[in-house]
Design a protein around this motif. Structure first.
Motif, PDB file in Angstrom:
ATOM      1  N   LEU A 107      18.552  11.439  68.367  1.00 54.39           N
ATOM      2  CA  LEU A 107      20.123  11.999  68.395  1.00 54.39           C
ATOM      3  C   LEU A 107      20.296  11.728  66.713  1.00 54.39           C
ATOM      4  O   LEU A 107      21.096  12.526  66.506  1.00 54.39           O
ATOM      5  CB  LEU A 107      21.615  11.146  69.327  1.00 54.39           C
ATOM      6  CG  LEU A 107      21.333  10.852  70.421  1.00 54.39           C
ATOM      7  CD1 LEU A 107      23.028  10.858  71.622  1.00 54.39           C
ATOM      8  CD2 LEU A 107      21.272  13.047  71.415  1.00 54.39           C
ATOM      9  N   ALA A 108      19.869  10.893  66.116  1.00 47.02           N
ATOM     10  CA  ALA A 108      20.685  11.163  64.158  1.00 47.02           C
ATOM     11  C   ALA A 108      19.813  11.906  63.714  1.00 47.02           C
ATOM     12  O   ALA A 108      20.102  13.205  62.884  1.00 47.02           O
ATOM     13  CB  ALA A 108      20.330   9.321  63.879  1.00 47.02           C
ATOM     14  N   THR A 109      18.493  12.499  64.834  1.00 49.86           N
ATOM     15  CA  THR A 109      18.064  13.946  64.201  1.00 49.86           C
ATOM     16  C   THR A 109      17.968  15.123  65.038  1.00 49.86           C
ATOM     17  O   THR A 109      17.239  15.891  64.538  1.00 49.86           O
ATOM     18  CB  THR A 109      16.842  13.450  63.512  1.00 49.86           C
ATOM     19  OG1 THR A 109      16.037  13.407  64.402  1.00 49.86           O
ATOM     20  CG2 THR A 109      16.726  12.144  62.558  1.00 49.86           C
ATOM     21  N   VAL A 110      19.233  15.345  65.882  1.00 51.98           N
ATOM     22  CA  VAL A 110      18.964  16.403  66.719  1.00 51.98           C
ATOM     23  C   VAL A 110      19.340  18.234  65.770  1.00 51.98           C
ATOM     24  O   VAL A 110      18.793  18.526  66.337  1.00 51.98           O
ATOM     25  CB  VAL A 110      19.947  16.182  67.864  1.00 51.98           C
ATOM     26  CG1 VAL A 110      21.411  16.508  67.292  1.00 51.98           C
ATOM     27  CG2 VAL A 110      19.567  17.290  68.649  1.00 51.98           C
ATOM     28  N   GLY A 111      19.930  17.143  64.639  1.00 50.61           N
ATOM     29  CA  GLY A 111      20.232  19.099  63.795  1.00 50.61           C
ATOM     30  C   GLY A 111      18.887  19.716  63.570  1.00 50.61           C
ATOM     31  O   GLY A 111      18.250  20.405  63.559  1.00 50.61           O
ATOM     32  N   ALA A 112      17.920  18.657  63.041  1.00 53.49           N
ATOM     33  CA  ALA A 112      16.301  19.190  62.655  1.00 53.49           C
ATOM     34  C   ALA A 112      15.942  18.967  64.060  1.00 53.49           C
ATOM     35  O   ALA A 112      15.118  20.060  63.773  1.00 53.49           O
ATOM     36  CB  ALA A 112      16.044  18.032  61.848  1.00 53.49           C
ATOM     37  N   THR A 113      15.733  18.842  64.738  1.00 56.82           N
ATOM     38  CA  THR A 113      14.615  18.957  65.946  1.00 56.82           C
ATOM     39  C   THR A 113      15.424  20.392  66.739  1.00 56.82           C
ATOM     40  O   THR A 113      14.257  21.136  66.920  1.00 56.82           O
ATOM     41  CB  THR A 113      15.437  18.289  67.160  1.00 56.82           C
ATOM     42  OG1 THR A 113      14.607  16.965  66.848  1.00 56.82           O
ATOM     43  CG2 THR A 113      14.615  18.178  68.423  1.00 56.82           C
ATOM     44  N   VAL A 140      21.926  21.235  59.360  1.00 61.12           N
ATOM     45  CA  VAL A 140      22.730  20.819  58.439  1.00 61.12           C
ATOM     46  C   VAL A 140      24.001  21.509  59.591  1.00 61.12           C
ATOM     47  O   VAL A 140      24.687  20.639  60.295  1.00 61.12           O
ATOM     48  CB  VAL A 140      23.159  21.118  57.237  1.00 61.12           C
ATOM     49  CG1 VAL A 140      24.570  21.030  56.981  1.00 61.12           C
ATOM     50  CG2 VAL A 140      22.446  20.626  56.320  1.00 61.12           C
ATOM     51  N   ARG A 141      23.865  22.004  60.413  1.00 69.03           N
ATOM     52  CA  ARG A 141      25.160  22.889  60.716  1.00 69.03           C
ATOM     53  C   ARG A 141      24.864  22.288  62.354  1.00 69.03           C
ATOM     54  O   ARG A 141      26.394  21.741  63.246  1.00 69.03           O
ATOM     55  CB  ARG A 141      24.664  24.622  61.492  1.00 69.03           C
ATOM     56  CG  ARG A 141      25.130  24.879  60.236  1.00 69.03           C
ATOM     57  CD  ARG A 141      24.982  26.987  60.062  1.00 69.03           C
ATOM     58  NE  ARG A 141      25.220  27.442  58.922  1.00 69.03           N
ATOM     59  CZ  ARG A 141      23.689  28.350  58.051  1.00 69.03           C
ATOM     60  NH1 ARG A 141      23.425  28.244  59.463  1.00 69.03           N
ATOM     61  NH2 ARG A 141      23.932  28.417  56.883  1.00 69.03           N
ATOM     62  N   LEU A 142      23.887  22.519  62.548  1.00 66.27           N
ATOM     63  CA  LEU A 142      23.796  21.716  64.193  1.00 66.27           C
ATOM     64  C   LEU A 142      23.899  20.463  64.194  1.00 66.27           C
ATOM     65  O   LEU A 142      24.247  19.999  64.844  1.00 66.27           O
ATOM     66  CB  LEU A 142      22.514  21.785  65.092  1.00 66.27           C
ATOM     67  CG  LEU A 142      22.480  23.849  64.903  1.00 66.27           C
ATOM     68  CD1 LEU A 142      20.056  23.552  66.066  1.00 66.27           C
ATOM     69  CD2 LEU A 142      23.243  24.273  66.179  1.00 66.27           C
TER      70      LEU A 142
END
Length: 149
Positions: free
Chosen positions: A11-17, A85-87
């Motif tokens: 979840l800490a990197t969900v935006g990039a994923t 970043v947005r997500l």
């Protein structure tokens, strides 16, 4: 209550994923489904928020498919960084929404194995001496030396 990292490192990197899968979908067959799902996901913030994000998605997709093939990878990288970043910002506001986004992306990738992005490793090394410092945002580096103007 634990931090987001306690819940799941993913979840800490969900935006990039999610952004990686999103940009792949923009240029491929899975676009309509991904766009529709994201519209509902962004709809948690109200209809105007969803409409604003969908307009941005549509503009970004149009820009991506309009560039020549040899420039597409660079444009895709820029879009992926911006959407990450947005997500992530949206996901950080609501951990349940973050988990839903992560689950959707995993399912989407499972349903579209041909769309799995190529894994690339980018290594950047910068060194600052004295009172200088290095700032890195995305793939851009800026070296600042306050002693020189």
């Amino acid at each position: 209550m634990g931090s987001i990292l306690d819940v799941s490192g993913e979840l800490a990197t969900v935006g990039a994923t999610a952004a990686s899968a999103l940009v792949v979908a923009m240029a491929g067959d899975g676009w309509r489904g991904f766009r529709g799902w994201l519209g509902s996901w962004f709809g948690r913030g109200g209809e105007s928020a969803a409409a604003r994000q969908l307009d941005r998605l549509d503009r970004d997709r149009a820009a991506l498919v309009a560039v020549p093939e040899d420039e597409r990878a660079d444009r895709a990288g820029d879009l992926s960084a911006a959407w990450a970043v947005r997500l992530q910002d949206a996901a950080d506001e609501d951990h349940e929404a973050a988990q839903e986004l992560l689950d959707y992306v995993k399912q989407w990738r499972s349903d579209h194995p041909e769309a799995a992005p190529q894994v690339t490793v980018v290594r950047q090394r910068a060194e600052a001496k004295g009172k200088s410092h290095v700032t890195q945002v995305g793939r851009d580096q800026t070296v600042i030396n306050p002693g020189r103007s």
